[in-house]
Motif scaffolding. Structure first.
Motif: not given
Length: 146
Positions: A27-51
């Motif tokens: 919830a705080a940092f986002g899901p890992p890239r490619g996990a599930g469909l788009p949803g609510v953006e986390p406060e800090v988009s860290l895990f879903n923005d990795v290469p």
């Protein structure tokens, strides 16, 4: 807290506590890239923005059960902040509180690292990743009584 999270003693089972920590982290940092469909953006988009080809992996969990978290049909309070940030890893700290009494129930931390999926090697944190984490480093949650 879910009804099925309780154990025979009526409090939240320790395995379910680890799942709660995971939910708070996502919830705080986002899901890992490619996990599930788009949803609510986390406060800090860290895990879903990795290469592409980068995995965010837990290296270590530390959990201290301060008091039992009794089941209630309302969400527990989980506060999350960043601890030490090193060259290739960082810590996420958690404080789980009873949602009614606000008593501390669980104090925990997770040590994470980014790993190259192909080679299995740990990757150094980028300056951009460190900048995203900076506002949340060593920020211990304020005590708010309701």
């Amino acid at each position: 807290m879910r009804w099925g999270d309780m154990d025979a003693y009526g409090h939240i089972n320790n395995v379910q506590i680890v799942r709660m920590l995971e939910e708070a982290r996502i919830a705080a940092f986002g899901p890992p890239r490619g996990a599930g469909l788009p949803g609510v953006e986390p406060e800090v988009s860290l895990f879903n923005d990795v290469p592409e080809g980068t995995m965010a992996l837990i290296v270590d969990h530390r959990i201290r059960y301060v008091r039992t978290l009794e089941y209630r049909n309302i969400p527990a309070v989980v506060q999350v902040w960043i601890g030490a940030v090193k060259g290739a890893s960082f810590d996420i700290h958690y404080l789980v509180q009873d949602p009614v009494t606000r008593e501390d129930c669980v104090k925990a931390s997770s040590h994470l690292a980014f790993v190259d999926e192909a080679s299995g090697r740990v990757l150094r944190l980028t300056s951009e990743q460190k900048e995203r984490l900076a506002p949340f480093v060593e920020h211990k949650p304020e005590r708010k009584e309701h």
